[in-house]
Every structure is written in C-alpha cells, then in structure tokens.
Motif scaffolding. Structure first.
Motif, PDB file in Angstrom:
ATOM      1  N   LEU A 196      -2.739   4.471  -1.597  1.00  0.00           N
ATOM      2  CA  LEU A 196      -1.297   4.107  -1.880  1.00  0.00           C
ATOM      3  C   LEU A 196      -1.258   3.749  -3.385  1.00  0.00           C
ATOM      4  CD1 LEU A 196      -0.374   2.029   1.380  1.00  0.00           C
ATOM      5  CD2 LEU A 196       0.355   4.293   0.872  1.00  0.00           C
TER       6      LEU A 196
ATOM      7  N   ALA B  33       4.321   2.419  -3.306  1.00  0.00           N
ATOM      8  CA  ALA B  33       4.311   2.533  -1.755  1.00  0.00           C
ATOM      9  C   ALA B  33       3.724   1.452  -0.947  1.00  0.00           C
ATOM     10  CB  ALA B  33       3.396   3.731  -1.756  1.00  0.00           C
TER      11      ALA B  33
ATOM     12  N   GLN C  80       5.231  -1.013   1.976  1.00  0.00           N
ATOM     13  CA  GLN C  80       4.626  -1.171   3.135  1.00  0.00           C
ATOM     14  C   GLN C  80       4.982  -2.661   3.211  1.00  0.00           C
ATOM     15  OE1 GLN C  80       3.120   0.466   5.579  1.00  0.00           O
ATOM     16  NE2 GLN C  80       3.279   2.537   4.623  1.00  0.00           N
TER      17      GLN C  80
ATOM     18  N   PRO D  74       1.933   7.930   4.278  1.00  0.00           N
ATOM     19  CA  PRO D  74       3.120   8.112   3.356  1.00  0.00           C
ATOM     20  C   PRO D  74       3.834   9.528   4.085  1.00  0.00           C
ATOM     21  CG  PRO D  74       1.170   8.062   2.220  1.00  0.00           C
ATOM     22  CD  PRO D  74       0.611   8.029   3.464  1.00  0.00           C
TER      23      PRO D  74
END
Length: 72
Positions: free
Chosen positions: A17, A21, A25, A68
């Motif tokens: 990640l 990203a 999360q 993802p």
C-alpha cells in the motif's frame, strides 16, 4: 488469532500500500475498538510507521483488511 499464513499475507498486503491507500485504510477499516488517530498525526508519520501501526491494528482485531479495489 490470524494463522501464520494470514499474518504473512497481511504484511505483504500492507507493504504494497502507498501512503494514500494506507491512510484510506485507517479511516475505513472496521476495527472493533476506537482508532482515534487524527488525520494530522497520520499525515506526519513516515510510511513505515503507518504500516507498522496498521498491521498492529489488524492483528489486534484479528481481521484482514480489504485489498486495493475490494469493497467493504
């Protein structure tokens, strides 16, 4: 508890990640306890520390995060 294979998958997933990203999360992960890091705090952290914190959250909740492109 996550199985050892799941822990390995978790670490691999989190290592792939990018910062954007990973920050997503933190805000979307369904933890069963309050995760109250402020956006300002998270934004100031280096990528490796964010990864470490997020893996710790996942291990504590015993849940894998979504990868993802996966929906919650």
């Amino acid at each position: 508890m996550l199985e050892s294979q799941q822990v390995e998958e978790l670490v691999t997933l989190v290592c792939n990640l990018d910062k954007a990203a990973l920050l997503r999360q933190f805000s979307e992960y369904p933890a069963n306890f309050p995760v109250d890091f402020t956006p300002e705090f998270l934004d100031r952290q280096p990528l490796e520390r964010l990864r470490h914190l997020f893996v710790a959250i996942c291990l504590q909740t015993r849940k894998m995060p979504f990868g993802p492109g996966e929906a919650a």
